[in-house]
Design an enzyme around this catalytic site. Sequence first.
Site, PDB file in Angstrom:
ATOM      1  N   HIS A 147       3.115   6.168  -2.758  1.00  0.00           N
ATOM      2  CA  HIS A 147       2.266   5.617  -3.826  1.00  0.00           C
ATOM      3  C   HIS A 147       1.502   4.363  -3.414  1.00  0.00           C
ATOM      4  CE1 HIS A 147       4.526   7.740  -7.382  1.00  0.00           C
ATOM      5  NE2 HIS A 147       4.386   8.528  -6.316  1.00  0.00           N
ATOM      6  N   HIS A 193       3.467  10.396  -1.305  1.00  0.00           N
ATOM      7  CA  HIS A 193       4.833  10.091  -1.758  1.00  0.00           C
ATOM      8  C   HIS A 193       5.109   8.612  -1.959  1.00  0.00           C
ATOM      9  CE1 HIS A 193       9.110  10.371  -2.509  1.00  0.00           C
ATOM     10  NE2 HIS A 193       9.399   9.664  -1.438  1.00  0.00           N
ATOM     11  N   HIS A 236       9.713  16.329  -6.136  1.00  0.00           N
ATOM     12  CA  HIS A 236       9.984  16.633  -7.544  1.00  0.00           C
ATOM     13  C   HIS A 236       9.480  18.026  -7.937  1.00  0.00           C
ATOM     14  CE1 HIS A 236      11.527  12.677  -8.411  1.00  0.00           C
ATOM     15  NE2 HIS A 236      10.416  12.078  -8.012  1.00  0.00           N
TER      16      HIS A 236
END
Length: 262
Positions: A176, A174, A68
């Site tokens: 989580h 990434h 992102h």
Amino acid sequence: MNILFIGDIVGKVGRKALIQNLHTIKNKYDISFTVANGENISNGKGINRNHYDFLIKNGVDCVTLGNHYKDRDDIRNYIDKVDKLIRPLNLKDEFPGEGSKIFDVDGVKIRVSNLLGSAFLKFEVNDPYQEISKVIETDESDIHIIDLHGESTGEKKALAYALKNSVSAVLGTHTHVQTRDAQILNSGAFFISDVGMCGSYNSVLGTEIESVVDKIIYHDETKHFKYLDEDDTLFSAVVLKFDALTFKPVEIIPLYLINKKG
């Protein structure tokens, strides 16, 4: 020397988790340098200038990103004006900023590099091994930490072994979800498939539960992911302990801290 690496900070609750825990952890473990992944800090996608400043103000020394990296429009305007923000090294598109940088910490040269994995991403990236190898060829740092932001645990582990004699740590981000494979590889490099996240504990990967269930399970395309303003917080990170003279890895300590509301 002890270094703290904080997993993906997700939204407002993730920022709260940082405030709740960072000062205490830095004191408890005598932390000399702190890295945090900030690619989800601004409402779950990207990082704006205000939230970059928030991290630095609250004691983070280096901020890494991920897929992102360009989701906030203002990042193109400020990334070259700040000195503690690192975007992925192996991008195919032209993008400002740096993907690897050395920080001087009381005379110790700490390099932090940010890589995107190549497996299962929705866009193509340059080969992460080839790109980081170019950096390693001329690297003069004492400690080199890689934030490997990717989907595949297998790719992360394979890349870590490929780099085991060249870097100090390969730390996954990434997904989580903190994995139970924190270790020192046989060459002496730190590794974990994923450090985990800082964010809403009662969630799906930091995202409000019902919005995820409606969209992913019930296939309701009218629904959008939401992020809570308040919840129990989860703080995920690892402490990396290095020998003060040789800078060899000594111990990796995973942190998984839950703070209940009220």
